[in-house]
Enzyme design. Structure first.
Site, PDB file in Angstrom:
ATOM      1  N   CYS A 138      31.158  38.926  24.426  1.00 43.05           N
ATOM      2  CA  CYS A 138      30.749  37.829  25.307  1.00 43.05           C
ATOM      3  C   CYS A 138      31.100  38.190  26.745  1.00 43.05           C
ATOM      4  CB  CYS A 138      31.473  36.561  24.890  1.00 43.05           C
ATOM      5  SG  CYS A 138      31.271  35.193  26.024  1.00 43.05           S
ATOM      6  N   GLN A 369      37.636  22.433  41.415  1.00 41.70           N
ATOM      7  CA  GLN A 369      38.420  23.497  40.784  1.00 41.70           C
ATOM      8  C   GLN A 369      38.208  23.435  39.271  1.00 41.70           C
ATOM      9  OE1 GLN A 369      40.501  25.882  41.992  1.00 41.70           O
ATOM     10  NE2 GLN A 369      40.314  25.379  44.154  1.00 41.70           N
ATOM     11  N   CYS A 496      40.355  33.932  46.026  1.00 42.87           N
ATOM     12  CA  CYS A 496      40.007  34.181  44.622  1.00 42.87           C
ATOM     13  C   CYS A 496      39.592  35.641  44.444  1.00 42.87           C
ATOM     14  CB  CYS A 496      38.896  33.235  44.177  1.00 42.87           C
ATOM     15  SG  CYS A 496      37.444  33.338  45.219  1.00 42.87           S
TER      16      CYS A 496
END
Ligand code: SAM
Length: 547
Positions: A138, A369, A496
């Protein structure tokens, strides 16, 4: 003085042996700060170590099979491996540190190659059984069968590598000044995502070993996640361990019926652009009064045909947590899930979530978020770094503010928050969220921070604290220059993407020699946070103080 962040959570690497015993050469050695483009905020790309004398002439051919040893996890969570006796670097998806395997070269880059793993000879050091049946192919989770502690230490090491080799901070100063903090783990490693987006596919993608199960007709339709790296290959998924249990109940209920030929539903084909169902988005929030989960189901379709969705709505609306069923109609040929039109098929059009004591209203397309529980931890770290006096005298500039969540959680303790963000809908949501929480000292402005000019800064007073939370490309050089000229006493950089984070920290602290720009900040702390276990993503909260 700002308070250094404290989180009271377990430190995994008290001694941090890798700080003292680092490899002399690094994958990131050739990532230079000059990889920042003036006109686009691009992420520094991975590149292999310069070949040593012995491997200078060595370069494997495309299709060649090699025996490899994975040394560590690097960019995008790929395994960094070396070809025996040559030191030549290859990158391999899903290769884990310590694993010895046979790989086939699929792509040649300037000074490294990419390989696909064919067969493991001996497994990696920290093998654990992956609980998810799809984990080996996946595109969502890549490191489920690496122990969580090993995942954390790999992420921590990656940040350190980047901050030393791209950010140009010495490991000695990072250690002696206690700048680099141990990574904050996520205390739940499954069911942490409040939003998942599944795609409908006209042909189910199967890994090679299952190809004999190939089916025809509606049976071959898929609803699930994309095969790694392919926008047109969908792996059918009946359950995802990253989302909430109620979201899995809804996914199972839809999987149970949507292929029934009597319903007349078709999956959108990204090549022919025929078909109706594009995406299924499941968002989990919380009822503000009861604290119980509430669920939004959003069908993204290529046209508006509510009668076709009726049987699915009837099937899932009895699930007690489902409070909202939406239909975003997206007639474009792109794969985005944001519709040009949005319809409420059942219940309300928004769900709610609570973050640091504030209530947020979330619509189908608003940014929030994705790990609410860990966002509490992240926002506490940001607040600690902001080091607010709490006397209501300070001004906060919240850059890349999204729906205003960071600024709003600080607003009650400051004079005013000014938020900037490019997405108009996010700004509308930020204003609504301010109103919903009775916050009147926050101003949110829509604008592109990559395109600021000399006038930027004229509409707000000089801030005491700047929060900057850009998306993956990091900050544009124009914004870096603006911040260096603004000279706010404190900058909290939330990132991030540790690669662009390291680059921007370098610019803000050391300047950009080739552009004759002087740095003006001192890095006081760098705190990695794991928001997304089993994935390569790493969040960092950095505190910079004006020199
Ligand atoms: C990582 S998110 C942070 C959102 C917010 N700070 C939060 O914690 O929810 C980055 C945000 O930057 C916005 N953004 C991306 N590029 C931008 C640009 N050039 N100018 C302004 N905002 C931008 C995105 O729309 C997104 O909302």
């Amino acid at each position: 003085m700002a308070t250094l962040p404290s989180h009271g959570l377990r430190s995994l690497t008290t001694a941090r042996p890798w700080l003292l015993n680092r490899r002399p050469s690094s994958t990131f050695a050739s990532l230079s700060s000059s990889s920042m483009a003036e006109d686009s905020a691009e992420a520094p790309q991975p590149s292999a170590s310069k070949p040593s004398k012995s491997n200078k002439s060595y370069f494997p051919k495309r299709g060649q099979t090699l025996e490899l040893l994975c040394e560590s996890l690097a960019f995008k969570g790929k395994g960094l491996c070396k070809v025996a006796d040559t030191g030549f670097v290859v990158m391999c998806d899903r290769a884990l540190p310590g694993e010895r395997f046979i790989g086939r070269v699929t792509r040649k880059k300037e000074n490294y190659a990419e390989v696909t793993k064919l067969k493991t000879i001996s497994p990696h050091w920290d093998f654990v059984d992956a609980p998810c049946e799809y984990s080996s192919y996946c595109g969502g989770c890549k490191t489920q069968n690496l122990s969580y502690e090993a995942q954390l230490s790999a992420k921590e090491q990656q940040v350190l590598e980047l901050v030393t080799h791209v950010g140009m901070f010495s490991s000695k100063e990072l250690e002696s000044l206690d700048i680099m903090k141990p990574i904050v783990p996520c205390d739940i490693q499954f069911h942490y995502r409040n939003k998942m987006e599944f795609s409908f596919g006209s042909h189910e993608w199967l890994p090679t070993e299952s190809l004999s199960e190939k089916q025809d007709g509606n049976e071959s339709y898929a609803l699930g996640l994309h095969a790694p790296g392919f926008f047109d290959k969908v792996l059918n998924v009946n359950k995802c361990l990253l989302q909430s249990e109620p979201a899995n109940m809804v996914l199972a209920a839809i999987q149970d019926c949507w292929r029934d030929p009597q319903l007349g539903l078709s999956a959108y084909n990204v090549h022919s652009h025929a078909g109706f169902l594009k995406h299924l988005m499941l968002r989990t929030g919380r009822d503000v009064k009861t604290g119980l989960p509430e669920l939004m189901v959003n069908f993204v379709t290529s046209s508006y045909k509510p009668e076709l969705l009726g049987p699915l709505v009837d099937k899932i609306s009895p699930v007690p947590e489902v409070v909202s069923i939406m239909n975003n109609v997206n007639t474009s040929i792109g794969s985005t899930s944001v519709g040009e039109e949005e319809y409420t098929l059942y219940g309300k059009s928004t769900i709610t979530e609570i973050l640091r004591g504030l209530t947020f209203q979330i619509s189908a397309n608003s940014f929030f978020q994705t790990n609410t529980r860990q966002a509490e931890v992240l926002y506490k770290l940001i607040e600690d770094c902001a080091g607010l006096r709490g006397d209501g005298s300070e001004v906060v500039l919240d850059l890349f503010c999204g729906t205003g969540t960071i600024g709003l959680t600080l607003a009650q303790r400051v004079r005013h928050v000014y938020g900037y963000e490019v997405v108009a809908q996010a700004i509308a949501d930020a204003r609504l969220n301010a109103k919903l929480n009775g916050i009147h000292n926050a101003t949110f402005v829509q604008g592109d921070l990559n395109k600021i000019d000399e006038s930027f800064g004229n509409n707000f007073p000089k801030p005491d604290i700047v929060i900057s939370d850009p998306n993956r490309p990091g900050m544009h050089m124009k914004l870096i220059k603006f911040l260096l000229k603004l000279k706010a006493p404190r900058v909290v950089y939330v990132s991030c993407n540790p690669a662009t984070c390291a680059r921007d920290l370098d610019y803000l602290c050391h300047g950009v020699i080739e552009k004759n720009i002087k740095g003006g900040y001192r890095l006081k702390s760098l705190q990695p946070v794991d928001m997304f276990p089993h994935t390569p993503h790493i969040e960092c909260v950095c505190l910079l103080e004006l020199c």
